[in-house]
Motif scaffolding. Structure first.
Motif, PDB file in Angstrom:
ATOM      1  N   GLY A  97      -7.102  -0.673  -3.499  1.00  0.00           N
ATOM      2  CA  GLY A  97      -7.821  -1.243  -2.375  1.00  0.00           C
ATOM      3  C   GLY A  97      -7.059  -2.407  -1.761  1.00  0.00           C
ATOM      4  O   GLY A  97      -6.031  -2.861  -2.290  1.00  0.00           O
ATOM      5  N   ASP A 128      -3.301   4.138  -3.836  1.00  0.00           N
ATOM      6  CA  ASP A 128      -4.669   4.270  -4.336  1.00  0.00           C
ATOM      7  C   ASP A 128      -5.333   2.930  -4.614  1.00  0.00           C
ATOM      8  O   ASP A 128      -6.477   2.885  -5.070  1.00  0.00           O
ATOM      9  N   THR A 138       0.817  -1.213   0.000  1.00  0.00           N
ATOM     10  CA  THR A 138       0.000   0.000   0.000  1.00  0.00           C
ATOM     11  C   THR A 138       0.852   1.264   0.000  1.00  0.00           C
ATOM     12  O   THR A 138       0.376   2.322  -0.423  1.00  0.00           O
ATOM     13  N   ASP A 197     -14.579   0.679  -4.235  1.00  0.00           N
ATOM     14  CA  ASP A 197     -14.563   1.889  -5.050  1.00  0.00           C
ATOM     15  C   ASP A 197     -13.227   2.114  -5.750  1.00  0.00           C
ATOM     16  O   ASP A 197     -13.109   3.027  -6.575  1.00  0.00           O
ATOM     17  N   ALA A 198     -12.220   1.301  -5.401  1.00  0.00           N
ATOM     18  CA  ALA A 198     -10.892   1.479  -5.988  1.00  0.00           C
ATOM     19  C   ALA A 198     -10.854   0.862  -7.386  1.00  0.00           C
ATOM     20  O   ALA A 198     -11.458  -0.185  -7.642  1.00  0.00           O
ATOM     21  N   ASP A 231     -12.479  -3.735   4.569  1.00  0.00           N
ATOM     22  CA  ASP A 231     -12.505  -2.304   4.273  1.00  0.00           C
ATOM     23  C   ASP A 231     -13.377  -2.087   3.039  1.00  0.00           C
ATOM     24  O   ASP A 231     -12.940  -2.345   1.912  1.00  0.00           O
ATOM     25  N   PRO A 232     -14.618  -1.637   3.204  1.00  0.00           N
ATOM     26  CA  PRO A 232     -15.511  -1.500   2.051  1.00  0.00           C
ATOM     27  C   PRO A 232     -15.042  -0.493   1.016  1.00  0.00           C
ATOM     28  O   PRO A 232     -15.524  -0.512  -0.120  1.00  0.00           O
ATOM     29  N   SER A 233     -14.096   0.379   1.357  1.00  0.00           N
ATOM     30  CA  SER A 233     -13.616   1.351   0.372  1.00  0.00           C
ATOM     31  C   SER A 233     -12.915   0.673  -0.806  1.00  0.00           C
ATOM     32  O   SER A 233     -12.780   1.265  -1.876  1.00  0.00           O
ATOM     33  N   ARG A 234     -12.488  -0.596  -0.605  1.00  0.00           N
ATOM     34  CA  ARG A 234     -11.837  -1.313  -1.707  1.00  0.00           C
ATOM     35  C   ARG A 234     -12.760  -1.437  -2.918  1.00  0.00           C
ATOM     36  O   ARG A 234     -12.287  -1.510  -4.060  1.00  0.00           O
ATOM     37  N   CYS A 248      -7.315  -3.371  -6.830  1.00  0.00           N
ATOM     38  CA  CYS A 248      -7.340  -3.846  -5.445  1.00  0.00           C
ATOM     39  C   CYS A 248      -6.373  -5.008  -5.285  1.00  0.00           C
ATOM     40  O   CYS A 248      -6.342  -5.921  -6.125  1.00  0.00           O
TER      41      CYS A 248
END
Length: 260
Positions: free
Chosen positions: A65, A63, A58, A79-80, A74-77, A83
């Protein structure tokens, strides 16, 4: 956005680092305990490898996920654009027992598709690699699946997959069942033709199969879920509905023989 070859080089570097850390714990009686909800064992080595991989990868790709067996979800993955999908030590039971058949499984997904993959076995110094546009390699040499048919095939799977209830009309094909502790390695063994297929009729975590699935696909195997559908990665659930990995002929024969 880095090219897949650049991501592959990063994954190779990370896999080697993971292997060095794991070997420092292997056969040294590492602390081990069971995860909650029957999720299997974990050791201090799993966590040490996970922490090192997360820091290295990382930092290099902030940037991207992150999806790993040993990290909090981590749910933000979702949107990446890309990943990491990581199993720090695949085959933890084998690792605890001091056996050689554990691996490090590292992949990069772009959308739902894996674009770079490494499976590394540090004890035997075997490194499988692939990108979505390149060949599948074992220690730099091309690999390919077998051309076997179902009769007499060697299939890497668990004992319950041989039960008649899973097969059409209860007719279990005449394959020989084998087993290896790391699911990622099983896919690679099918990819290189040392065994004819890898089969699972139960859901598989993405981190176990993401890297191996691309390696097998680029080797020339057909790679699907247990119903014959394409695999999709970096999903909200983080799981794939089983797997069939084999040369095209054997894949078709296994799929036809299974109960739907």
């Amino acid at each position: 956005m880095p090219a897949p070859d650049e991501d592959l080089a990063l994954l190779r570097q990370a896999a080697r680092a993971a292997g060095r850390i794991a070997m420092g714990f292997w056969r040294q009686d590492p602390k081990a305990w069971d995860k909650a909800d029957g999720a299997g064992p974990v050791t201090e080595a799993d966590l040490a490898v996970n922490d090192a991989l997360q820091a290295l990868l990382t930092t290099a790709r902030p940037d991207y996920g992150w999806l790993s067996e040993e990290s909090e979800a981590d749910p933000s993955r979702l949107d990446a654009r890309r990943c990491f999908i990581i199993d720090p030590i695949d085959g933890t039971r084998a690792f605890i027992a001091g056996q050689e058949g554990f691996s490090h499984s590292l992949a990069v997904a772009e959308g739902e598709r894996i674009v770079a993959a490494v499976v590394h076995l540090p004890v035997s110094d075997r490194t499988y690699t692939a990108t979505a546009e390149g060949p599948a390699l074992l220690n730099g040499l091309p690999i390919a699946p077998s051309a076997a048919g179902i009769d007499g095939a060697t299939v890497l799977t668990y004992r319950a997959a041989s039960e008649p209830a899973h097969w059409a009309q209860g007719r279990v094909p005449r394959f020989r069942r084998e087993f290896r502790p790391s699911l990622a390695w099983r896919l690679c063994l099918a990819a290189e033709g040392r065994f004819d297929a890898a089969l699972s009729l139960r859901a598989a975590w993405e981190w176990d199969i993401a890297a191996g699935s691309l390696i097998a696909e680029r080797a020339g195997a057909r790679v699907t879920d247990r119903l014959g559908h394409p695999m999709r990665f970096n999903s909200p659930r983080g799981m794939v509905d089983g797997l069939i990995v084999a040369g095209p002929r054997l894949h078709g024969e296994l799929l036809s023989a299974l109960r739907r």
